[in-house]
Design a protein around this motif. Structure first.
Motif, PDB file in Angstrom:
ATOM      1  N   THR A 289       0.841  -1.204   0.000  1.00 22.13           N
ATOM      2  CA  THR A 289       0.000   0.000   0.000  1.00 22.13           C
ATOM      3  C   THR A 289       0.870   1.246   0.000  1.00 22.13           C
ATOM      4  O   THR A 289       0.615   2.207  -0.739  1.00 22.13           O
ATOM      5  CB  THR A 289      -0.947  -0.002   1.209  1.00 22.13           C
ATOM      6  N   ILE A 306     -13.071  13.381   0.874  1.00 16.40           N
ATOM      7  CA  ILE A 306     -13.504  12.016   0.571  1.00 16.40           C
ATOM      8  C   ILE A 306     -14.757  12.101  -0.278  1.00 16.40           C
ATOM      9  O   ILE A 306     -15.764  12.686   0.129  1.00 16.40           O
ATOM     10  CB  ILE A 306     -13.792  11.229   1.865  1.00 16.40           C
ATOM     11  N   THR A 308     -17.542   9.756  -2.017  1.00 12.26           N
ATOM     12  CA  THR A 308     -17.996   8.382  -1.882  1.00 12.26           C
ATOM     13  C   THR A 308     -19.457   8.264  -2.284  1.00 12.26           C
ATOM     14  O   THR A 308     -20.187   9.258  -2.313  1.00 12.26           O
ATOM     15  CB  THR A 308     -17.817   7.900  -0.424  1.00 12.26           C
ATOM     16  N   PRO A 313     -18.070   3.350   4.485  1.00 10.03           N
ATOM     17  CA  PRO A 313     -16.631   3.436   4.211  1.00 10.03           C
ATOM     18  C   PRO A 313     -16.084   4.854   4.346  1.00 10.03           C
ATOM     19  O   PRO A 313     -14.954   5.044   4.792  1.00 10.03           O
ATOM     20  CB  PRO A 313     -16.525   2.931   2.768  1.00 10.03           C
ATOM     21  N   GLY A 314     -16.918   5.859   3.978  1.00  9.95           N
ATOM     22  CA  GLY A 314     -16.473   7.241   4.132  1.00  9.95           C
ATOM     23  C   GLY A 314     -16.246   7.602   5.586  1.00  9.95           C
ATOM     24  O   GLY A 314     -15.269   8.280   5.932  1.00  9.95           O
ATOM     25  N   LEU A 317     -13.099   5.734   6.870  1.00 17.04           N
ATOM     26  CA  LEU A 317     -11.897   6.393   6.367  1.00 17.04           C
ATOM     27  C   LEU A 317     -11.637   7.693   7.130  1.00 17.04           C
ATOM     28  O   LEU A 317     -10.493   8.000   7.486  1.00 17.04           O
ATOM     29  CB  LEU A 317     -12.044   6.664   4.870  1.00 17.04           C
ATOM     30  N   MET A 382      -9.815  11.500  -2.029  1.00 19.97           N
ATOM     31  CA  MET A 382      -9.994  10.053  -1.940  1.00 19.97           C
ATOM     32  C   MET A 382     -11.360   9.697  -2.488  1.00 19.97           C
ATOM     33  O   MET A 382     -12.359  10.271  -2.068  1.00 19.97           O
ATOM     34  CB  MET A 382      -9.843   9.587  -0.495  1.00 19.97           C
ATOM     35  N   ILE A 384     -14.072   6.726  -3.091  1.00 20.03           N
ATOM     36  CA  ILE A 384     -14.553   5.371  -2.795  1.00 20.03           C
ATOM     37  C   ILE A 384     -15.697   5.069  -3.755  1.00 20.03           C
ATOM     38  O   ILE A 384     -16.728   5.750  -3.735  1.00 20.03           O
ATOM     39  CB  ILE A 384     -15.048   5.269  -1.342  1.00 20.03           C
ATOM     40  N   ILE A 414     -10.221   4.204  -4.337  1.00 22.15           N
ATOM     41  CA  ILE A 414     -10.549   3.113  -3.418  1.00 22.15           C
ATOM     42  C   ILE A 414     -11.699   2.347  -4.059  1.00 22.15           C
ATOM     43  O   ILE A 414     -12.864   2.751  -3.979  1.00 22.15           O
ATOM     44  CB  ILE A 414     -10.938   3.660  -2.030  1.00 22.15           C
ATOM     45  N   ASP A 438      -8.958  -1.261   0.417  1.00 26.71           N
ATOM     46  CA  ASP A 438      -9.398  -1.100   1.807  1.00 26.71           C
ATOM     47  C   ASP A 438      -9.014   0.284   2.305  1.00 26.71           C
ATOM     48  O   ASP A 438      -7.833   0.649   2.340  1.00 26.71           O
ATOM     49  CB  ASP A 438      -8.769  -2.165   2.705  1.00 26.71           C
ATOM     50  N   GLU A 439     -10.001   1.050   2.701  1.00 26.66           N
ATOM     51  CA  GLU A 439      -9.764   2.451   3.059  1.00 26.66           C
ATOM     52  C   GLU A 439      -8.981   2.613   4.364  1.00 26.66           C
ATOM     53  O   GLU A 439      -8.169   3.535   4.501  1.00 26.66           O
ATOM     54  CB  GLU A 439     -11.092   3.208   3.162  1.00 26.66           C
ATOM     55  N   LEU A 442      -5.286   1.977   3.765  1.00 25.99           N
ATOM     56  CA  LEU A 442      -4.729   3.164   3.101  1.00 25.99           C
ATOM     57  C   LEU A 442      -4.422   4.251   4.130  1.00 25.99           C
ATOM     58  O   LEU A 442      -3.337   4.859   4.103  1.00 25.99           O
ATOM     59  CB  LEU A 442      -5.724   3.682   2.065  1.00 25.99           C
TER      60      LEU A 442
END
Length: 686
Positions: A289, A306, A308, A313-314, A317, A382, A384, A414, A438-439, A442
């Motif tokens: 990574t 972010i 997303t 997931p947001g 992260l 980022m 997602i 992501i 995978d957030e 990262l």
């Protein structure tokens, strides 16, 4: 030694090549052929006439002169083959895949030494034995898979373990990480990881060479060499990350000092990597990574947006970035309101920017554009974007591909749907991108990168340190063991480290006179026993000569008591500095919050002596308890500059006093004005 014949051989012979691609001898030949090797490939096999379409020599004596030999035969035959090929066939490079050498038995070590002796005699390079081989754009001399996609700007990967190298490659390939070379050094009898780094450093061509190096290290044979060339490469613009296996605390010996109990071989590794500027990783996933992050444009700040279409997931992260000291700042204002009008009802732009599960490819591109052009506080983006399996993502990933190329800010893709959107992710990676599936992994890797300081300057800070007097004091100490408080005081004074006024004596009246002179309250400590607190050998807040006389009489009855130390009692935040000598590495210096909780909390940071001021500040800032040092909840912070200065001065003292094997200064008492050593002990071993 690393030579042209090893890196770009015009001819290769595989001793033990076969038609069975499920065995190393056959797999090496297969990989060389499939890798498009353009030189002359020869095979030696007494039982075959043709191997994978190549005519075979039955005896090595029959082959013409050859540049590189790859040995895939039993260990007992390897020394004779090396001697024959080097002496009569002009072979100048050997890759020995075979195992059964020094890693197994003394007899194997003797075989290994014979091979090295022949290579040294004839000026030949040696990779191995007990390795998977060498992979570069010129030749694929490995017997394993996967064979990663090679790129002149890809990663250089050097591994001390063949099997681990394969697993790391597996982890890298699914992320889209591309490679320039893969080195498996095996036993490293001639060429170790440090030697490969040295070659890359001394022959570095900034326009053509890779600027990313990944290392898997099982043994650091030459820490100074690793430090010098890793730091040199990083100063030239490279980025290096490494795993060092086998550094757990279970390997540390029992020790009598706080530092000895805390410090381990892991502390030395941590200190070495910090000094060199190497990003330390602890797993294959983390290493690959970090490698992927290194392929993106460097970060200019710590603020992330972010984007997303999945809220969970947001949030995860955001939590992971915040835990690592990185920021996901709120986004608001007219431009944020304008972005919201371009998204579906219910979307959020506060950061994370949630375009909803129904968000379109066009809306994804719009959100990225706003982060790039309108939200000026954002340093990186980022994204997602996965799928529940209801739609294909080719269009969305094509938008992401274009935005990555257009944006000046780094964009971290992501893409978590490796199963349900496998073909789409694969197509995205083929365009030269990487994927962080995978957030949280990262965010953890980013945190490690951001916490890693730049390489330390090589100069030693000598100002205010009396080196001749240090050597004079050390030279006068004839016995091993903990030295007297008077000598401790003198050594610290030579280094310019202030100590609280103190006096050691076995005479009661002498100590009473001293206490009257410096003023009450004072502290009394027994001299002799190592752990004073454990035997009741410390008395605080003594406010009269009568109290001092009573404590003196009590302490002199303690077993092994040789006298009593009286100090002026001062107050402040308790700090700790210690050091331990690690063979091959030198002195590992530790700092942290002090007092009785040093060993309990183990909130310490390590550095390798001698230390620079930037290194000292980096050590202090990396402590979990740094908020206490800085000042919190209305309490004033300490004089951080003075604390860093004492760390640097102590490291210089240690540089010129290698006889010091362990030492503690615990505690130092610090306030906003000064930092003063209260108690210290030094262990000498010649």
């Amino acid at each position: 030694m690393i030579n042209r014949e090893l890196l770009r051989p015009e001819s290769i012979v595989v001793i033990g090549g076969s038609n069975n691609v499920h065995k190393p001898g056959g797999a090496v030949v297969r990989n060389l052929i499939q890798g498009g090797y353009k030189g002359t490939l020869r095979i030696v096999n007494p039982k075959e006439d043709e191997v994978q379409g190549i005519k075979v020599f039955h005896d090595a004596k029959e082959i013409p002169p050859t540049d590189l030999a790859i040995l895939v035969v039993a260990a007992k035959y390897c020394p004779d083959y090396v001697e024959l090929l080097a002496s009569t066939k002009g072979v100048k490079a050997f890759i020995i895949i075979s195992a059964g050498f020094g890693e197994e038995t003394k007899a194997g070590a003797a075989l290994e030494q014979r091979i090295l002796d022949s290579c040294e005699r004839y000026g030949a390079a040696l990779i191995g034995p007990n390795c998977i081989g060498l992979l570069n754009e010129w030749h694929h001399s490995v017997f394993t898979k996967p064979i990663p996609q090679l790129n002149p700007k890809g990663v250089d990967f050097i591994s001390g373990s063949g099997a681990t190298a394969v697993f790391i490659l597996e982890s890298a390939v699914i992320k889209g990480l591309q490679f320039r070379s893969v080195w498996s050094i095996g036993n490293g009898k001639q060429i170790g990881i440090e030697d490969v780094l040295q070659y890359m450093d001394e022959n570095f061509a900034p326009e053509t060479d890779s600027k990313v190096k990944l290392l898997y290290i099982e043994n650091i044979a030459n820490p100074d060499k690793l430090l010098f060339h890793a730091a040199s490469l990083i100063r030239k613009g490279c980025r290096i990350a490494a795993i060092k296996a086998g550094s757990s605390e279970s390997g540390s010996r029992a020790a009598s000092s706080h530092t000895g109990a805390i410090a381990s071989s892991d502390s030395a590794v941590e200190a070495l990597f910090r000094k060199a500027g190497i990003v330390r990783c602890f797993s294959r996933e983390e290493l690959t990574t970090v490698g992927c992050i290194f392929t993106l444009p460097p970060l200019s700040g710590r603020n992330f947006a972010i984007v997303t279409h999945a809220g969970g997931p947001g949030v995860m992260l955001t939590d992971a970035l915040s835990k690592g000291g990185l920021q996901v700042p709120p986004i608001s204002g007219p431009e944020a309101d304008e972005l919201k009008t371009k998204l579906f009802a219910g979307a959020s732009v506060a950061n994370p920017i949630d375009i909803l599960a129904t968000g379109t490819s066009e809306q994804l591109g719009i959100a990225i554009d706003y982060c790039e052009h309108h939200f000026l506080d954002i340093d990186a983006i980022m994204v997602i974007f996965g799928t529940p399996g209801l739609v294909q993502l080719y269009e969305a990933y094509d938008v992401l591909h274009k935005k990555i190329l257009e944006c000046k800010k780094p964009v971290f893709p992501i893409l978590p749907s490796l199963h349900t959107a496998g073909p789409e992710v694969e197509e995205f990676l083929k365009k030269g991108h990487v994927n962080f599936s995978d957030e949280v992994t990262l965010a953890t890797a980013l945190t490690q990168i951001m916490r890693t300081p730049a390489p330390a300057p090589p100069e030693i800070e000598l100002f205010g340190v009396d080196v001749p007097r240090i050597r004079e004091v050390i030279g006068g100490i004839k016995e091993n063991g903990y030295i007297s408080p008077e000598l401790v005081h003198e050594l610290l004074s030579c280094a310019g480290i202030p100590m609280v006024p103190e006096l050691v004596s076995a005479e009661k009246q002498t100590l009473i006179d001293f206490a009257e002179k410096v003023g009450y309250p004072v502290v009394a400590k027994v001299v002799g026993p190592v752990h004073k607190s454990d035997v009741g050998g410390v008395a605080l807040n003594i406010r009269s000569k009568e109290h001092l006389a009573l404590e003196f009489d009590r302490m002199m009855k303690i077993k092994d008591a040789k006298g009593v130390m009286v100090q002026k009692m001062i107050s402040g935040t308790e700090l700790f500095i210690g050091a331990k000598y690690e063979p091959r590495f030198g002195h590992v210096v530790l700092c942290g919050l002090g007092g009785i909780f040093v060993e309990v909390l183990k909130d310490v940071s390590s550095g390798l002596a001698p230390l620079s001021y930037p290194e000292a500040y980096s050590m202090i800032h990396s402590l979990r308890g740094y908020k206490i040092i800085k000042g919190t909840r209305g309490q004033a912070g300490i004089n951080e500059k003075r604390y860093a200065e004492i760390i640097v001065r102590l490291s210089t003292l240690l540089r010129f006093a290698t006889e010091i094997k362990e030492m503690d200064i615990n505690p130092l008492l610090a306030d906003k004005d000064n930092v003063v050593a209260v108690d210290a002990r030094i262990l000498i071993e010649r």
